[in-house]
Design a protein around this motif. Structure first.
Motif, PDB file in Angstrom:
ATOM      1  N   LEU A 135       0.793  -1.194  -0.101  1.00  0.00           N
ATOM      2  CA  LEU A 135       0.063  -0.065  -0.215  1.00  0.00           C
ATOM      3  C   LEU A 135       0.776   1.203  -0.048  1.00  0.00           C
ATOM      4  CD1 LEU A 135      -2.620  -1.279   2.372  1.00  0.00           C
ATOM      5  CD2 LEU A 135      -2.904  -0.540  -0.004  1.00  0.00           C
ATOM      6  N   ALA A 136       2.166   1.168   0.579  1.00  0.00           N
ATOM      7  CA  ALA A 136       3.000   2.328   0.429  1.00  0.00           C
ATOM      8  C   ALA A 136       3.569   2.624  -0.740  1.00  0.00           C
ATOM      9  CB  ALA A 136       4.115   2.162   1.683  1.00  0.00           C
ATOM     10  N   MET A 137       3.559   1.522  -1.440  1.00  0.00           N
ATOM     11  CA  MET A 137       4.321   1.486  -2.910  1.00  0.00           C
ATOM     12  C   MET A 137       3.204   2.287  -3.664  1.00  0.00           C
ATOM     13  SD  MET A 137       5.475  -1.143  -5.496  1.00  0.00           S
ATOM     14  CE  MET A 137       3.907  -1.835  -5.466  1.00  0.00           C
ATOM     15  N   LEU A 191      -0.913   7.053  13.718  1.00  0.00           N
ATOM     16  CA  LEU A 191      -0.599   5.613  13.418  1.00  0.00           C
ATOM     17  C   LEU A 191       0.668   5.462  13.845  1.00  0.00           C
ATOM     18  CD1 LEU A 191      -2.911   4.194  10.780  1.00  0.00           C
ATOM     19  CD2 LEU A 191      -3.048   3.712  13.293  1.00  0.00           C
ATOM     20  N   ALA A 192       1.742   6.237  13.350  1.00  0.00           N
ATOM     21  CA  ALA A 192       3.028   6.065  13.286  1.00  0.00           C
ATOM     22  C   ALA A 192       3.493   6.289  14.994  1.00  0.00           C
ATOM     23  CB  ALA A 192       3.654   6.953  12.510  1.00  0.00           C
ATOM     24  N   ALA A 193       2.835   7.284  15.463  1.00  0.00           N
ATOM     25  CA  ALA A 193       3.130   7.501  16.849  1.00  0.00           C
ATOM     26  C   ALA A 193       2.537   6.397  17.879  1.00  0.00           C
ATOM     27  CB  ALA A 193       2.485   8.990  17.203  1.00  0.00           C
ATOM     28  N   SER A 194       1.549   5.877  17.190  1.00  0.00           N
ATOM     29  CA  SER A 194       0.979   4.853  18.338  1.00  0.00           C
ATOM     30  C   SER A 194       1.796   3.371  18.243  1.00  0.00           C
ATOM     31  CB  SER A 194      -0.665   4.233  17.721  1.00  0.00           C
ATOM     32  OG  SER A 194      -1.531   5.554  17.635  1.00  0.00           O
ATOM     33  N   PHE A 195       2.344   3.246  17.015  1.00  0.00           N
ATOM     34  CA  PHE A 195       3.000   2.113  16.922  1.00  0.00           C
ATOM     35  C   PHE A 195       4.454   2.119  17.655  1.00  0.00           C
ATOM     36  CE2 PHE A 195       0.629   0.778  13.280  1.00  0.00           C
ATOM     37  CZ  PHE A 195       0.482  -0.741  13.523  1.00  0.00           C
ATOM     38  N   VAL A 211       7.028  -0.785  10.009  1.00  0.00           N
ATOM     39  CA  VAL A 211       5.823  -0.225   9.964  1.00  0.00           C
ATOM     40  C   VAL A 211       5.854   1.245  10.006  1.00  0.00           C
ATOM     41  CG1 VAL A 211       3.442  -0.070  11.101  1.00  0.00           C
ATOM     42  CG2 VAL A 211       4.521  -2.184  10.625  1.00  0.00           C
ATOM     43  N   VAL A 212       6.638   1.755  10.937  1.00  0.00           N
ATOM     44  CA  VAL A 212       6.535   3.216  11.167  1.00  0.00           C
ATOM     45  C   VAL A 212       7.207   3.992   9.758  1.00  0.00           C
ATOM     46  CG1 VAL A 212       7.668   5.181  12.367  1.00  0.00           C
ATOM     47  CG2 VAL A 212       6.543   3.281  13.344  1.00  0.00           C
ATOM     48  N   THR A 213       8.170   3.275   9.150  1.00  0.00           N
ATOM     49  CA  THR A 213       8.710   3.681   7.998  1.00  0.00           C
ATOM     50  C   THR A 213       7.991   3.564   6.812  1.00  0.00           C
ATOM     51  OG1 THR A 213      11.129   3.071   8.648  1.00  0.00           O
ATOM     52  CG2 THR A 213      10.848   3.277   6.396  1.00  0.00           C
ATOM     53  N   SER A 220       2.922   8.908   4.138  1.00  0.00           N
ATOM     54  CA  SER A 220       2.474  10.180   4.226  1.00  0.00           C
ATOM     55  C   SER A 220       3.203  11.269   3.473  1.00  0.00           C
ATOM     56  CB  SER A 220       2.773  10.229   5.633  1.00  0.00           C
ATOM     57  OG  SER A 220       3.996  10.612   6.073  1.00  0.00           O
ATOM     58  N   SER A 221       4.385  10.825   2.976  1.00  0.00           N
ATOM     59  CA  SER A 221       5.173  11.639   2.041  1.00  0.00           C
ATOM     60  C   SER A 221       4.528  11.768   0.659  1.00  0.00           C
ATOM     61  CB  SER A 221       6.770  11.217   1.963  1.00  0.00           C
ATOM     62  OG  SER A 221       6.779   9.980   1.102  1.00  0.00           O
TER      63      SER A 221
END
Length: 158
Positions: free
Chosen positions: A33-35, A109-113, A144-146, A152-153
């Motif tokens: 999904l990031a890709m 989500l990033a902060a949550s992880f 995951v955070v990466t 987000s970028s």
């Protein structure tokens, strides 16, 4: 009392192979999904950011459930209400990520992880998790955070 793992069912890092395989497989939707969020010609592009927020909310909630299990399984007089309450925060954070605009949801989500990982490490230091658990959680959380930040970028491109 600490939780012990079975040495016959672990790999060289001490992490059970099934946990390595299933945890790694759990990264695949994040990666796909990031890709997709960066390549508009891919079929899933239109839904990729919404889908990664939804998947991230499910997974961070799952991690909270694991913490609930650790809190409920502590030896002694029964589960600690504070630890149980803390273990509900990942689900609430995941839910909140679904209620805001996706670019904000990705950051929640990033902060949550990261928060879940920090809690896991603190609990591990007290002997409340299996010895191998942080060895699994740290690289998965980093991945995951990466991937959430990579997604987000896609919003930052002009």
């Amino acid at each position: 009392m600490t939780i012990q793992s079975n040495p016959l069912l672990t790999c060289s890092t001490g992490v059970p192979p099934a946990a390595v395989v299933l945890g790694g497989a759990g990264l695949l939707p994040f990666a796909a999904l990031a890709m997709s969020s960066h390549f508009p010609w891919l079929p899933a592009h239109g839904l990729s950011v919404t889908a990664i927020v939804a998947y991230g909310a499910v997974i961070v909630s799952f991690l909270g459930g694991i913490q609930w299990g650790f809190a409920a399984g502590l030896p002694g007089s029964g589960p600690d209400a504070g630890k149980l309450a803390l273990s509900t925060l990942p689900s609430l954070m995941g839910w909140s990520a679904l209620l805001v605009e996706n670019s904000v949801g990705l950051l929640i989500l990033a902060a949550s992880f990261v928060g879940v990982l920090l809690t896991d490490i603190a609990w591990h230091r007290r002997g409340w998790t299996p010895a191998w658990y942080p060895k699994l959680r740290f690289p998965l959380t980093l991945g995951v955070v990466t991937l959430l930040l990579v997604t987000s970028s896609a919003y930052l491109r002009l």
